[in-house]
Design a protein around this motif. Structure first.
Motif, PDB file in Angstrom:
ATOM      1  N   CYS A 195      -9.888 -12.248  -2.956  1.00 51.03           N
ATOM      2  CA  CYS A 195     -10.428 -11.131  -2.183  1.00 51.03           C
ATOM      3  C   CYS A 195     -11.635 -11.591  -1.353  1.00 51.03           C
ATOM      4  CB  CYS A 195     -10.774  -9.961  -3.112  1.00 51.03           C
ATOM      5  SG  CYS A 195     -10.609  -8.375  -2.284  1.00 51.03           S
ATOM      6  N   CYS A 201      -3.928 -11.859  -0.164  1.00 54.88           N
ATOM      7  CA  CYS A 201      -3.385 -10.935  -1.169  1.00 54.88           C
ATOM      8  C   CYS A 201      -2.164 -11.484  -1.923  1.00 54.88           C
ATOM      9  CB  CYS A 201      -3.041  -9.598  -0.514  1.00 54.88           C
ATOM     10  SG  CYS A 201      -4.483  -8.827   0.255  1.00 54.88           S
ATOM     11  N   CYS A 204      -2.367 -12.218  -5.713  1.00 58.32           N
ATOM     12  CA  CYS A 204      -3.550 -11.596  -6.323  1.00 58.32           C
ATOM     13  C   CYS A 204      -3.109 -10.801  -7.553  1.00 58.32           C
ATOM     14  CB  CYS A 204      -4.234 -10.666  -5.321  1.00 58.32           C
ATOM     15  SG  CYS A 204      -5.507  -9.627  -6.071  1.00 58.32           S
ATOM     16  N   CYS A 210      -2.884  -1.993  -5.024  1.00 58.99           N
ATOM     17  CA  CYS A 210      -4.101  -2.105  -4.215  1.00 58.99           C
ATOM     18  C   CYS A 210      -3.925  -1.294  -2.928  1.00 58.99           C
ATOM     19  CB  CYS A 210      -4.396  -3.569  -3.887  1.00 58.99           C
ATOM     20  SG  CYS A 210      -5.862  -3.743  -2.845  1.00 58.99           S
TER      21      CYS A 210
HETATM   22  S1  SF4 Z   1      -4.575  -7.300  -3.208  1.00 55.87           S
HETATM   23 FE1  SF4 Z   1      -6.424  -6.058  -2.945  1.00 55.87          FE
HETATM   24  S2  SF4 Z   1      -7.828  -6.882  -4.457  1.00 55.87           S
HETATM   25 FE2  SF4 Z   1      -6.236  -8.417  -4.165  1.00 55.87          FE
HETATM   26  S3  SF4 Z   1      -7.002  -9.789  -2.560  1.00 55.87           S
HETATM   27 FE3  SF4 Z   1      -5.799  -8.221  -1.553  1.00 55.87          FE
HETATM   28  S4  SF4 Z   1      -7.299  -6.665  -0.983  1.00 55.87           S
HETATM   29 FE4  SF4 Z   1      -8.267  -7.942  -2.533  1.00 55.87          FE
END
Ligand code: SF4
Length: 216
Positions: A195, A201, A204, A210
């Protein structure tokens, strides 16, 4: 997504982060946490490590020695952490407050958040870092990473007050200082690995659910 589920997802992915207290020769080791909490303001942790190392080389590892060191010499020791003149002044202000309690042990046991915030150069994030990682009390540390990640998740507003974000975490998690300490460390890890300012993402651990993803 519930906060505790987010914590569990991060812990499952990254494992325990093994943060403070480090115990690298400071006496007591919690004093290193207090010093590190001031030195980390506006700089990367790698620079703080260099400044802590420099303090160790100068044998300035306890509050009494630090208070016997003049501000200019102290500034030279913490030079690698940047803003070294101001940080030397802040460290001496913190040291003076500690001495006012009689001993570092009594300071750690008794100091309140309000008293910490009255010390020159100690803002809410530094105060909460000291309370959590040095005093072992359940205060949630809110930093820029916390704000960025949890606003992207849709759980806080990016421009919310520090205090309101802290209340949100503390109201929605068990009052457990070990959990808070680990959670904050995991938040920092996520911010560095995924992040980032421009998020990466894919892969992640919070990708599912999210809001940032669903709004793309
Ligand atoms: S999924 Fe959400 S929490 Fe994960 S890196 Fe992307 S914006 Fe950040």
């Amino acid at each position: 997504m519930e906060l505790i589920r987010i914590y569990e997802a991060l812990l499952t992915r990254f494992g325990p982060q093994g943060w403070w207290p480090m115990g690298n020769g400071f006496r007591p080791r919690e004093w290193e946490v207090c010093v590190g909490a001031v030195l980390t303001q506006n700089t990367a942790w790698s620079n703080v490590e260099k400044a802590l190392e420099s303090l160790k080389e100068s044998r300035c590892t306890d509050v009494e020695t630090m208070m016997r060191t003049d501000t200019e010499a102290l500034g030279e020791m913490v030079h690698p952490s940047g803003f070294y003149k101001q940080k030397a002044i802040k460290l001496r202000a913190l040291g003076e407050a500690v001495m006012g309690f009689g001993s570092i042990e009594d300071f750690l046991k008794s100091v309140t958040r309000e008293q910490l915030l009255e010390i020159k150069g100690i803002g809410p994030e530094t105060a909460d870092s000291i309370l959590l990682y040095a005093c072992g009390r359940p205060y949630f540390v809110v930093d820029a990473y916390t704000r960025r990640i949890f606003s992207r998740l849709g759980l806080v507003k990016e421009d919310m007050d520090y205090e309101d974000i802290g209340v949100f975490f503390e109201a929605n998690l068990p009052k457990d200082s070990a959990l808070y300490g680990e959670f904050h460390a995991l938040i920092v890890r996520l911010a560095k690995e995924h992040c980032r300012k421009k998020p990466s993402c894919g892969g992640c651990p919070l990708e599912k659910g999210c809001r940032h993803i669903s709004e793309k």
